[in-house]
Design a protein around this motif. Sequence first.
Motif, short mmCIF file in Angstrom:
data_model
loop_
_atom_site.label_atom_id
_atom_site.label_comp_id
_atom_site.label_asym_id
_atom_site.label_seq_id
_atom_site.Cartn_x
_atom_site.Cartn_y
_atom_site.Cartn_z
N ILE A 181 0.90 -1.04 -0.10
CA ILE A 181 0.52 0.25 0.24
C ILE A 181 0.88 1.15 0.13
N TYR A 182 1.06 2.17 -1.29
CA TYR A 182 1.90 2.95 -0.83
C TYR A 182 0.64 4.51 -1.12
N ALA A 183 0.32 5.08 0.17
CA ALA A 183 -0.84 6.10 0.70
C ALA A 183 -0.50 6.30 1.33
N ASP A 184 0.23 7.55 1.83
CA ASP A 184 -0.19 8.61 2.98
C ASP A 184 -1.59 8.56 3.80
N ASN A 185 -1.51 8.98 4.34
CA ASN A 185 -2.29 9.20 6.36
C ASN A 185 -4.34 9.38 5.47
N GLU A 186 -3.48 10.08 4.33
CA GLU A 186 -5.22 11.41 4.32
C GLU A 186 -5.64 10.00 3.07
N TYR A 187 -5.47 9.28 2.71
CA TYR A 187 -6.14 8.29 1.92
C TYR A 187 -6.26 6.59 2.49
N LEU A 188 -5.01 6.17 3.54
CA LEU A 188 -4.91 4.56 4.08
C LEU A 188 -6.59 4.52 5.07
N SER A 189 -7.10 5.42 5.26
CA SER A 189 -8.60 5.45 5.89
C SER A 189 -9.56 5.01 5.55
N GLY A 190 -9.39 5.55 4.10
CA GLY A 190 -10.49 5.20 3.04
C GLY A 190 -10.20 3.46 3.22
N LEU A 191 -9.09 3.06 2.48
CA LEU A 191 -8.26 1.70 1.95
C LEU A 191 -8.67 0.83 3.28
N ILE A 192 -8.54 1.07 4.36
CA ILE A 192 -8.42 0.10 6.07
C ILE A 192 -10.44 0.51 5.77
N LEU A 193 -10.93 1.22 5.47
CA LEU A 193 -12.17 1.47 5.86
C LEU A 193 -12.58 -0.09 4.86
N TYR A 194 -12.05 0.10 3.93
CA TYR A 194 -12.63 -1.05 2.73
C TYR A 194 -12.09 -3.03 2.94
N ILE A 195 -11.20 -2.10 3.68
CA ILE A 195 -10.79 -4.06 3.99
C ILE A 195 -11.06 -4.19 5.31
#
Length: 354
Positions: A181-195
């Motif tokens: 996962i090559y992303a910063d905190n700004e967009y990690l939150s959305g990805l974590i919710l997806y997971i």
Amino acid sequence: MHILPNTSLGFDLYNVNSNQWDTLEAPFLCLTGTGIMIPNYTCRRQKNVAALLTGATWTASAHIGRLLSLYKYPQVSFGSFDTILSDRRQFSSLYQTAHKDTSLPHGIVLLMLHFNWTWVGLVIMDDHNVAEILSDLRGEMDKNQVCIAFVEMIPDNVSTFIFNSVTNSQIMISTANVVIIYADNEYLSGLILYIDYYLVNWIIWVMKSQWDLSVGKFIFMLDSLHGSLIFAHHHVEFSDFRKFIQTYNPFKYPDDHYLALAWNKHFNCSFSGPDCKILDNCLPNVSLEMLPRNTWEMDMSEESYNVFNAVYAVAHSLHEMIINLVQNRPQGNGEVYTNPWEVIFTFYILRIVL
């Protein structure tokens, strides 16, 4: 070295929303010193704001930076390094505390080779840096015979990514058991919710930066991201920081309303509504150290370290500037008033020296 002797630096906190108009509201309120936005006007009579610290997203720093450049106001970004913020034509008064991740792609590939992971997926933010990042990662992987199973782009609209069809997600249908996962905190939150939403718990996640634990589940041991591998910048540990956190409580700092709210949430302490002062029903000797690490991290995070450096950069610049002013005007009345452009100039000199 003792900096700014007999001087205390004050600060104001402003919440910055994702909306571009709301993002500009906070610096306007800060510059004018009033409760309403009045461009080109200030109610601050003598002591101006020395600098504005912005973050954690590059978009917020960029929006604010274009405004502050018009007024020649110093800005220090404590978010992740971004190439666009180094453009002096757009951001003449902006400085970044974070450094560029020049060795990160190589480090990620070395980790893949160490565990013999040669078939991996890649999730990356679809922004202005995507071409450069893909080029660096692909180059390192090709040299070391690590194959990319898929590349999943994270769009700007986080909700679109979260509720995308399962069958359309390459994460779900790929045979790769390791995903970078090559992303910063700004967009990690959305990805974590997806997971979390799809319970993707059969994949080993490798992340380029630390993520905000507050967006995850309360039961971290059962989280789909438990056991992930996270890269972090090496920095010096400050023993005084941990000591400060251990003794940080609303009785010692009664004017910190956020701290009172934290005590109410985590330790069930009651407080008065209007002024958020802790009243009673508190257990004796409770501290933030008692909370689980997924609720409160005692160690200094990468973002906290950048904030620390940003504050000290401003303090050092003010210190050097005041010394020069006193030496040039030794017969003054002891009070020193600074202009924003003077702080910018001192920032520039310090960067050359250091």
